[in-house]
Design a protein around this motif. Structure first.
Motif: not given
Ligand code: UDP
Ligand code: MG
Length: 314
Positions: A14-15, A17-18, A21-22, A95, A98
């Motif tokens: 679940e992490n 793709p995020n 992007d980040r 995530l 950062d």
């Protein structure tokens, strides 16, 4: 290539793709070139397909997929080996770290530091089983290694690539890299970084990690101080134990002759035998260690020193 970001991933579907992007939105605005190395540590949750899609879309993303779960340290080591950047930045894939902190880490590297460690000043984990053991561990590691950091456990760090070239990782050693690096003369510093609570998936560790960290700390301490001279550690223990055995033996005889205590009724006799026996064992262990040290360094052609520069050697 300027910067390689290395991310170990174990069941973080679940992490991912995020994460991508980040990282790309945090770094695209900057002038340096970067690559993102995603290491799938044997996930069984369908991460593979997502990684394939991202790699197909973006050439800056490199993917390594393990055949089974080898652990976070192994995943990071694979990423370090593959990294082509001048600066290598490991980061968690959940995530909690950062990517917005990366420019700050880089600016410390540009100031001349070789290792910049992230410090999760406002750490978003549970207190009793995560933060408390970590506070204690950081205190012990700092004291024992002489490299004072608030947060050895933070994955987000920046390394100048040469520093990593000389360091091989085993077990759960990734957290000790700053200490190992400083041993070969690296300049180490730390800066506070952001830390977020985990939103998806679950932590891969619990309180049991404490034991593993303690054992690894012992290994690191031994390697840092005695890897070229094991007899200096074991031999010293051996001599002290032999001396204690001698004292205990003399006491046994004294009690026999002057206090009329039968030796076979005196527990000190057993202590004497144990101590003398242990003393010999320690010394022999030290000698075997010396033999191993020679095999280790000579078989690899590994010097026992680190040179900063040489002049007039052409
Ligand atoms: N991880 C890994 N292999 C493992 C365990 C963890 O690659 O065997 C990765 C995990 O996917 C995450 C990072 O290591 O990206 C840190 O793990 P986690 O978030 O569970 O640790 P915590 O933040 O709870 O200390
Ligand atoms: Mg985490």
């Amino acid at each position: 290539m300027d910067v390689s970001i290395v991310v170990p991933l174990y069941n973080e579907v679940e992490n991912i793709p995020n994460l991508y992007d980040r990282v790309s939105s945090a770094l695209t605005a900057h002038s340096f070139a970067w690559e993102l190395i995603l290491v799938d540590d044997g996930s069984g949750d369908g991460s593979g397909q997502i990684l394939r899609d991202i790699a197909a879309r973006d050439q800056r993303v490199k993917v390594i997929r393990f055949r089974r779960n080898f652990g976070q340290t192994a995943a990071m080591a694979a990423g370090f080996d593959a990294a082509t950047g001048d600066v290598v930045i490991p980061m968690d894939g959940d995530l909690q770290n950062d990517p917005l902190d990366i420019p700050a880490l880089l600016s410390k590297i540009h100031e001349g530091y070789d290792v910049v460690s992230g410090w999760r000043k406002d750490r978003q984990d549970t207190f009793i089983n995560r933060k408390l053991p970590s506070i204690i561990a950081n205190g012990i590691i700092s004291r024992m290694t002489g490299v004072h950091l608030h947060d050895y456990g933070c994955t987000l760090k920046a390394y100048r690539r040469e520093v990593l070239d000389g360091i091989n990782l085993y077990g759960e050693m990734h957290r000790f890299v700053p200490a190992l690096a400083s041993q070969v003369g690296a300049k180490v510093t730390e800066i506070p970084v952001r830390h977020h609570p985990r939103m998806f998936g679950s932590s891969k560790y619990g309180i049991s990690r404490t034991v593993r960290v303690v054992l690894d700390l012992m290994t690191v301490m031994f390697l840092l101080q005695y890897s070229t001279k094991p007899i200096q550690l074991f031999g010293r223990w051996g001599i002290y134990t032999l001396l204690a055995g001698g004292v205990s033996g003399v006491l046994t005889l004294y009690m026999k002759w002057f206090d009329h205590v039968n030796m076979n009724r005196n527990p000190l006799l057993i202590l004497t035998a144990f101590l003398l026996f242990m003393g010999v064992q320690f010394i022999v262990l030290g000698l075997l260690g010396e033999l191993n040290a020679r095999t280790y360094y000579e078989a690899q052609g590994k010097p026992i020193y680190v040179v900063r520069e040489r002049m007039n050697f052409e």
